[in-house]
Design a protein around this motif. Structure first.
Motif, PDB file in Angstrom:
ATOM      1  N   LEU A 184      72.761  38.823  30.797  1.00  0.00           N
ATOM      2  CA  LEU A 184      72.715  38.246  32.144  1.00  0.00           C
ATOM      3  C   LEU A 184      73.942  38.592  32.981  1.00  0.00           C
ATOM      4  N   MET A 185      75.122  38.608  32.361  1.00  0.00           N
ATOM      5  CA  MET A 185      76.332  38.927  33.120  1.00  0.00           C
ATOM      6  C   MET A 185      76.292  40.375  33.604  1.00  0.00           C
ATOM      7  N   LEU A 186      75.902  41.271  32.728  1.00  0.00           N
ATOM      8  CA  LEU A 186      75.798  42.680  33.097  1.00  0.00           C
ATOM      9  C   LEU A 186      74.705  42.865  34.151  1.00  0.00           C
ATOM     10  N   ALA A 187      73.599  42.136  34.020  1.00  0.00           N
ATOM     11  CA  ALA A 187      72.501  42.229  34.990  1.00  0.00           C
ATOM     12  C   ALA A 187      72.958  41.789  36.375  1.00  0.00           C
ATOM     13  N   LYS A 188      73.755  40.722  36.430  1.00  0.00           N
ATOM     14  CA  LYS A 188      74.268  40.241  37.720  1.00  0.00           C
ATOM     15  C   LYS A 188      75.140  41.303  38.375  1.00  0.00           C
ATOM     16  N   GLU A 189      76.059  41.878  37.609  1.00  0.00           N
ATOM     17  CA  GLU A 189      76.940  42.912  38.144  1.00  0.00           C
ATOM     18  C   GLU A 189      76.150  44.147  38.560  1.00  0.00           C
ATOM     19  N   HIS A 190      75.183  44.514  37.738  1.00  0.00           N
ATOM     20  CA  HIS A 190      74.374  45.698  38.014  1.00  0.00           C
ATOM     21  C   HIS A 190      73.556  45.485  39.294  1.00  0.00           C
ATOM     22  N   TYR A 219      63.352  33.209  30.282  1.00  0.00           N
ATOM     23  CA  TYR A 219      63.111  32.286  29.175  1.00  0.00           C
ATOM     24  C   TYR A 219      63.810  32.749  27.901  1.00  0.00           C
ATOM     25  N   GLY A 220      63.879  34.047  27.709  1.00  0.00           N
ATOM     26  CA  GLY A 220      64.528  34.590  26.519  1.00  0.00           C
ATOM     27  C   GLY A 220      66.014  34.273  26.446  1.00  0.00           C
ATOM     28  N   PHE A 221      66.608  33.898  27.577  1.00  0.00           N
ATOM     29  CA  PHE A 221      68.037  33.593  27.623  1.00  0.00           C
ATOM     30  C   PHE A 221      68.312  32.087  27.603  1.00  0.00           C
ATOM     31  N   ALA A 222      67.260  31.271  27.549  1.00  0.00           N
ATOM     32  CA  ALA A 222      67.415  29.817  27.657  1.00  0.00           C
ATOM     33  C   ALA A 222      68.376  29.250  26.613  1.00  0.00           C
ATOM     34  N   SER A 223      68.348  29.779  25.395  1.00  0.00           N
ATOM     35  CA  SER A 223      69.210  29.237  24.340  1.00  0.00           C
ATOM     36  C   SER A 223      70.680  29.588  24.562  1.00  0.00           C
ATOM     37  N   LEU A 264      72.364  30.257  35.970  1.00  0.00           N
ATOM     38  CA  LEU A 264      71.520  31.304  36.534  1.00  0.00           C
ATOM     39  C   LEU A 264      71.742  31.483  38.035  1.00  0.00           C
ATOM     40  N   ALA A 265      72.435  30.542  38.665  1.00  0.00           N
ATOM     41  CA  ALA A 265      72.556  30.542  40.125  1.00  0.00           C
ATOM     42  C   ALA A 265      73.092  31.844  40.691  1.00  0.00           C
ATOM     43  N   SER A 266      74.176  32.368  40.140  1.00  0.00           N
ATOM     44  CA  SER A 266      74.759  33.585  40.713  1.00  0.00           C
ATOM     45  C   SER A 266      73.832  34.775  40.530  1.00  0.00           C
ATOM     46  N   GLN A 293      62.677  22.758  33.032  1.00  0.00           N
ATOM     47  CA  GLN A 293      63.912  22.666  33.805  1.00  0.00           C
ATOM     48  C   GLN A 293      64.245  24.009  34.451  1.00  0.00           C
ATOM     49  N   MET A 294      64.096  25.108  33.702  1.00  0.00           N
ATOM     50  CA  MET A 294      64.385  26.432  34.232  1.00  0.00           C
ATOM     51  C   MET A 294      63.403  26.792  35.346  1.00  0.00           C
ATOM     52  N   GLU A 295      62.121  26.506  35.139  1.00  0.00           N
ATOM     53  CA  GLU A 295      61.109  26.824  36.144  1.00  0.00           C
ATOM     54  C   GLU A 295      61.348  26.041  37.417  1.00  0.00           C
TER      55      GLU A 295
END
Length: 180
Positions: A43-49, A63-67, A75-77, A97-99
């Protein structure tokens, strides 16, 4: 005139889905122009990318990142940056909650991962066609090299420099340089 090249960022924890979709998207001729796909499992790399690359479409299975998330607001940024492009959530499960949280952000669509490929293609086509047309530079410079991405992924998994170097067959000082 050259057709537009569409940039698609695929964010998915599952390597089989990521590689399968990446291959399907790159070989498919059903889209309004050629596509360039980058698949990420971080997720961090995806945000920067997403911030640097400014994709025309983001397809994500969050959903795969929920844990990994201590709180869904982490997820906000990512969602804020991705809101500049159509965002298609491709869900492998349900987390109320995520949805609920994701509904605060503009979404192009939400599909279950088991959706047939023709339905997924229609949704992707709709999202790509909704983007304003402009001349896109056909040369895309990646944010990181594949080797740097491998180092970052292993580092984010908590692997130490020595193990990263051994696993990738590079010098420990090179790992340090990549991390810098």
């Amino acid at each position: 005139a050259k057709p537009n090249m569409f940039k698609i960022l695929l964010i998915d924890r599952c390597c089989f889905t990521r590689f399968g979709l990446e291959s399907w998207l790159n070989q498919s001729e059903i889209f309004p122009g050629p596509v360039l796909v980058t698949g990420l499992n971080n997720l961090m790399l995806a945000k920067e990318h997403a911030a640097q690359w400014q994709p025309d479409l983001v397809i994500a299975d969050l959903y795969g990142f929920a844990s990994e998330l201590h709180h869904v607001q982490q997820l906000a940024s990512l969602l804020h940056i991705c809101s500049q492009s159509p965002l298609l959530l491709l869900s492998s499960g349900h987390d109320a909650q995520m949805e609920s949280y994701c509904q605060q952000f503009p979404l192009w669509g939400r599909l279950d991962k088991s959706v047939p490929l023709d339905a997924l293609a229609r949704s992707i086509n709709g999202a790509l066609c909704s983007r304003p047309t402009e001349d896109v530079n056909q040369t895309v410079t990646p944010l990181l090299t594949r080797q740097e991405e491998k180092v970052l992924s292993l580092w984010m998994e908590g692997t130490n420099n020595h193990c990263i170097a051994h696993r990738l067959g590079i010098n420990g000082k090179t790992v340090y340089t990549y991390k810098r």
